[in-house]
Scaffold this motif. Structure first.
Motif, PDB file in Angstrom:
ATOM      1  N   ASP A  53       0.814  -1.225   0.000  1.00 49.09           N
ATOM      2  CA  ASP A  53       0.000   0.000   0.000  1.00 49.09           C
ATOM      3  C   ASP A  53       0.846   1.272   0.000  1.00 49.09           C
ATOM      4  O   ASP A  53       0.359   2.332  -0.368  1.00 49.09           O
ATOM      5  N   VAL A  54       2.109   1.175   0.443  1.00 51.40           N
ATOM      6  CA  VAL A  54       2.927   2.390   0.487  1.00 51.40           C
ATOM      7  C   VAL A  54       4.115   2.351  -0.475  1.00 51.40           C
ATOM      8  O   VAL A  54       4.877   3.301  -0.540  1.00 51.40           O
ATOM      9  N   CYS A  55       4.256   1.265  -1.201  1.00 49.06           N
ATOM     10  CA  CYS A  55       5.404   1.154  -2.097  1.00 49.06           C
ATOM     11  C   CYS A  55       5.203   2.043  -3.328  1.00 49.06           C
ATOM     12  O   CYS A  55       4.131   2.039  -3.932  1.00 49.06           O
ATOM     13  N   GLY A  56       6.231   2.790  -3.669  1.00 49.54           N
ATOM     14  CA  GLY A  56       6.081   3.787  -4.730  1.00 49.54           C
ATOM     15  C   GLY A  56       6.507   3.327  -6.109  1.00 49.54           C
ATOM     16  O   GLY A  56       6.460   4.100  -7.048  1.00 49.54           O
ATOM     17  N   THR A  57       6.908   2.060  -6.258  1.00 51.58           N
ATOM     18  CA  THR A  57       7.409   1.636  -7.574  1.00 51.58           C
ATOM     19  C   THR A  57       6.258   1.425  -8.559  1.00 51.58           C
ATOM     20  O   THR A  57       5.106   1.196  -8.161  1.00 51.58           O
TER      21      THR A  57
END
Lengths: 162, 683
Positions: A53-57
């Motif tokens: 939910d917080v991974c920016g890839t």
């Protein structure tokens, strides 16, 4: 008679199975929060230890989009977890599924704590023997006498003074 | 030239350390004190030598000497000078040198203490301390050398070697790759040095413990000598962990401070062994008990510290395969194995001599409750250790990795932390040797009654989380007990000596630093627990894509997206910065500026949240890279974190308490020792 009810039940279930996704597709698309509530329990295999939910890839954004699409298609949370686990392995799940060797992760800590607690309590219970050298024991006790009674002396001081 | 000086000093330190180990063993075995003195002098020398080496590397970093491979990999021309200095620990070779440098500082410092009363420990303290240092120097000199330079061969390929290969010319890239953006935060600048300081400082108590085992001096002298070393080590480690948490909260952009990441856990493990050690050494000092246990705890603290470094340095966390490919992984593994086996062997040799001098006489005595405290800490240690290594075990046996995420740790350790909180309230009121339920009850009932109001009030206000209610209840209980202890002690002095109450309180704390420092630490833990529960139980979040002027609501707040600008900076960043207004009802509160920085050199993005902080809560806004951002649309992820700042306030109190407990005081002479521990004197 019973057979009739069985057939009727089967028809209802099949109808629901076919119709539910169709109904779901007509619903409004899932919100970001609905997607994140699932994504926070998942990890992609590339971004180590960063919840989905917080991974920016870009790859993780695609996964979230896929979750969104599946929710829109009426898949349940569990079905979505199962789908990703099947596709990419159990490591995508935030917790190992309770199967096979994975049981060890859940069993070993409480077992170890219980064994350790048993050892500690047995040690404390059995530690009744005074030291083999009474002179040493006496010397140590004497040296530590006044340290031990800090609490009681504090109480006495207070009683006397207050 | 600078490279040669730095590398030369490094190699010289390695040789001097080996000499000191040899001289110490030779002198001790052949009863030649002059050799031991020579080893001691050599150990004093290693810190200045490594200072030259570390200084040379800092100089290379500051001067952008990009021919040095390490410099090119962690710095760039656009970086400010202070970041180039901190790049010393921004990559593996540099951080190993930095680790060794700090270790050398402690090693040299310990040799400068007075050894008159503990002369027999000296050679073995030198051997153990320098054996650890030699291992790290071995890695730096032979495997992860930060002074390696780049050379271009006539055929155009680039070689990395210290010295110039024949026929090659120096290869100097135009610019470096720059420091990882995540490491450019102030928290990350201070966090690694403190964590390393905590790690390396534990080598000293371990060295004394091993010296005690070798020499057979199995009384509590080694514990008394290292008491303050241990407390300072614990202080640094605690501070390192706290700053790491703060850095994660500010930089990693998930709205939390602790993700149960294996790297975080590997730093927590030595702390989880050292904390029960700090408690249980008191039992050995006061009652002559748990001697085996204290030895085991310090051995495990040491090996977990090496293990933590191994996990983060060997690549084993990514995969067992990368461990096999890593040059230093197997060496670390061997070193941990050897030190553990040798330590346990030495302990087994002295097992009979370490028997307790007293016995447990009551289940409610202070020593019994401390023992339960130890049990709980070790329980948490087991959970964390097992959860951390289980993915590796799974990969080895099934070929498939699994993830052991935060939910596992929170569920497994939550009740243990709560039980520890309860013990923090009860244990200080119990007496050494014997406490009865009646005497304990007499001390406890007032704080217990006061604290009982808390769950009642919480239930009446509609709180339903049992975890929160129990934690707040226990927190109130420990808070009442601790304050009552301060009050009782100060009042006794006030009445006896006629001192002003506050003067009495100050003098009381000054005379019983360890006891009252410990109480202050307990108060800090309560506040930290409030912050942790605030975040873990009451945190809410939402996410949404907004056009300009649109708003998102969360908790009592509304945020309105007002503008977004995108620009390049002098230090090679592209910044996308949003402006959001925060309202509570109709009342305007503040403007926040969540942004995304993209670092051109390292091609890495970084998310900086906009946060409105109060003691009541944090409103934490992240500009998420959910969909392509345009100046008209942006996606925001917003967290409402109630009470979280109590975690940081509690951390400060926690650290202050550790300072109080660890503050140096004149070492007691044997005669004074007895007098100084008199309770009446203390009161």
């Amino acid at each position: 008679m019973n057979k009739k009810y069985w057939i009727l039940g089967l028809i209802i279930i099949l109808t629901l199975v076919v119709v539910t996704p169709a109904i779901a597709q007509n619903n409004t698309p899932p919100t970001d929060d609905e997607v994140n509530s699932l994504a926070k329990n998942m990890y992609c295999p590339v971004c180590e230890n960063i919840p989905l939910d917080v991974c920016g890839t870009a790859a993780c954004a695609q996964w979230r989009q896929q979750i969104s699409d599946m929710l829109g298609d009426g898949f349940s949370d569990q079905e979505i977890y199962d789908f990703f686990a099947l596709q990419y392995g159990d490591r995508v799940l935030a917790q190992p599924p309770r199967t096979g060797l994975n049981w060890l992760v859940y069993i070993v800590p409480p077992a170890a704590i219980l064994i350790f607690a048993f050892v500690v309590f047995s040690y404390m219970k059995n530690k009744q023997k005074p030291t083999t050298d009474p002179m040493v024991a006496e010397a140590v006790e004497e040296q530590k006498e006044d340290e031990d009674d800090y609490q009681s002396q504090l109480e006495n001081e207070l009683k006397k003074r207050l | 030239m600078t490279v040669n000086i730095g590398y030369g000093a490094l190699v010289l330190t390695f040789i001097v350390s080996l000499y000191a180990i040899g001289a110490a063993i030779y002198g001790e075995r052949n009863k030649k004190p002059r050799w031991v003195d020579s080893a001691r002098n050599a150990m004093v020398l290693i810190f200045p030598l490594l200072t030259i080496s570390a200084g040379a590397l800092i100089l290379l970093l500051v001067n952008n000497d990009f021919q040095v491979e390490y410099v090119a990999s962690v710095t760039s021309r656009s970086m400010p000078t202070y970041l180039r200095v901190t790049a010393l620990w921004g990559g593996q070779p540099g951080s190993l040198l930095f680790w060794s440098w700090l270790m050398a500082g402690f090693a040299s410092a310990v040799t400068l203490r007075k050894w008159d009363r503990d002369r027999e420990f000296l050679p073995w303290v030198i051997v153990v301390t320098l054996a650890t240092l030699v291992f790290f120097l071995l890695l730096v000199v032979f495997y992860e050398n930060p002074f390696v330079r780049m050379w271009q061969t006539p055929v155009g390929s680039v070689l990395t070697q210290i010295f110039q290969p024949t026929g090659s010319i120096p290869y100097v890239p135009g610019d470096g790759r720059g420091l990882n953006p995540l490491l450019r935060h102030p928290g990350m600048i201070i966090h690694p040095p403190l964590l390393y300081l905590g790690f390396v400082a534990f080598v000293i108590p371990f060295a004394f413990a091993i010296a005690a085992l070798i020499t057979g001096r199995t009384d509590d002298r080694w514990i008394r000598i290292t008491r303050r070393w241990t407390l300072w080590a614990w202080l640094f480690l605690s501070l390192g962990l706290i700053l790491g948490g703060r850095w994660a909260y500010d930089v990693l952009g998930w709205g939390g401070y602790w993700a149960w990441d294996p790297v975080e856990i590997s730093a927590l493990l030595p702390w989880l062994a050292a904390t029960p050690f700090l408690h249980s050494v008191m039992i050995q000092e006061k009652r002559g008990m748990l001697k085996h246990w204290n030895m085991l705890l310090i051995i495990f603290t040491y090996d977990l510290m090496i293990f933590g470094t191994f996990l983060t340095r060997s690549g084993v966390l990514s995969s067992v395969h990368s461990f096999a490919q890593s040059a230093i992984g197997p060496l670390f593994f061997a070193f941990i194995g050897v030190t553990l086996i040798v330590s346990l062997y030495l302990l087994s040799r002295r097992w009979d001599e370490l028997k307790a001098e007293a016995q447990f006489t009551s289940w409610l005595s202070r020593e019994s409750l401390f023992m339960i405290n130890n049990l709980l800490f070790v329980g948490i240690l087991v959970v964390c250790f097992w959860g951390m290594i289980f993915p590796l075990i799974s990969e080895i046996f099934t070929g498939q990795k699994v993830t052991v995420g935060p939910v596992f740790y929170e569920n497994a350790t939550g009740p243990l932390w709560l039980a520890l909180l309860f013990l923090m309230g009860v244990a200080p009121l119990s007496a050494w040797r014997a406490s009865t339920a009646k005497s304990l009850g007499r001390n406890l009932w007032k704080p217990a009654v006061i604290s009982f109001l808390v769950p009642i009030i919480l239930l009446l206000t509609g709180m339903i989380s049992m975890a929160a209610i129990l934690t707040f209840w226990m927190g109130a209980f420990v808070f009442s007990v601790t304050l009552y202890e301060f009050y009782k002690g100060a009042m006794a002095r006030h009445k006896r000596a006629g001192e002003n109450f506050f003067v009495a309180l100050w003098t009381l704390m000054g005379r019983n630093r360890r006891r009252y420092g410990g109480y202050i630490i307990h108060l800090g833990v309560i506040f930290m627990a409030v912050g942790i529960i605030g975040l873990e139980v009451f945190q809410t979040e939402t996410q949404g894509s907004l056009a300009l002027g649109e708003s998102l609501e969360l908790g009592p707040y509304t945020m309105v997206y007002t503008s977004l600008s995108e620009f390049d900076t002098d230090d090679n960043r592209n910044v996308a910065r949003a402006v959001v207004e925060v309202y509570e009802g109709d009342e305007f509160l503040t403007e926040l500026y969540p942004r995304k920085d993209f670092f051109y050199e390292s091609q890495q993005p970084m998310t900086i949240p906009g946060v409105r902080s109060t003691m009541e809560d944090d409103f934490y806004v992240i500009m998420a890279d959910w969909k392509p951002i345009t100046t008209k649309n942006a996606t925001f992820k917003v967290y409402h974190n109630p009470l979280v700042n109590w975690l940081w306030v509690g951390s400060i109190i926690f650290i202050l308490g550790t300072f109080v407990a660890a503050w140096p005081e004149k070492e007691d002479s044997p005669k004074r020792a007895k007098k100084s521990v008199s309770a009446s004197e203390k009161v």
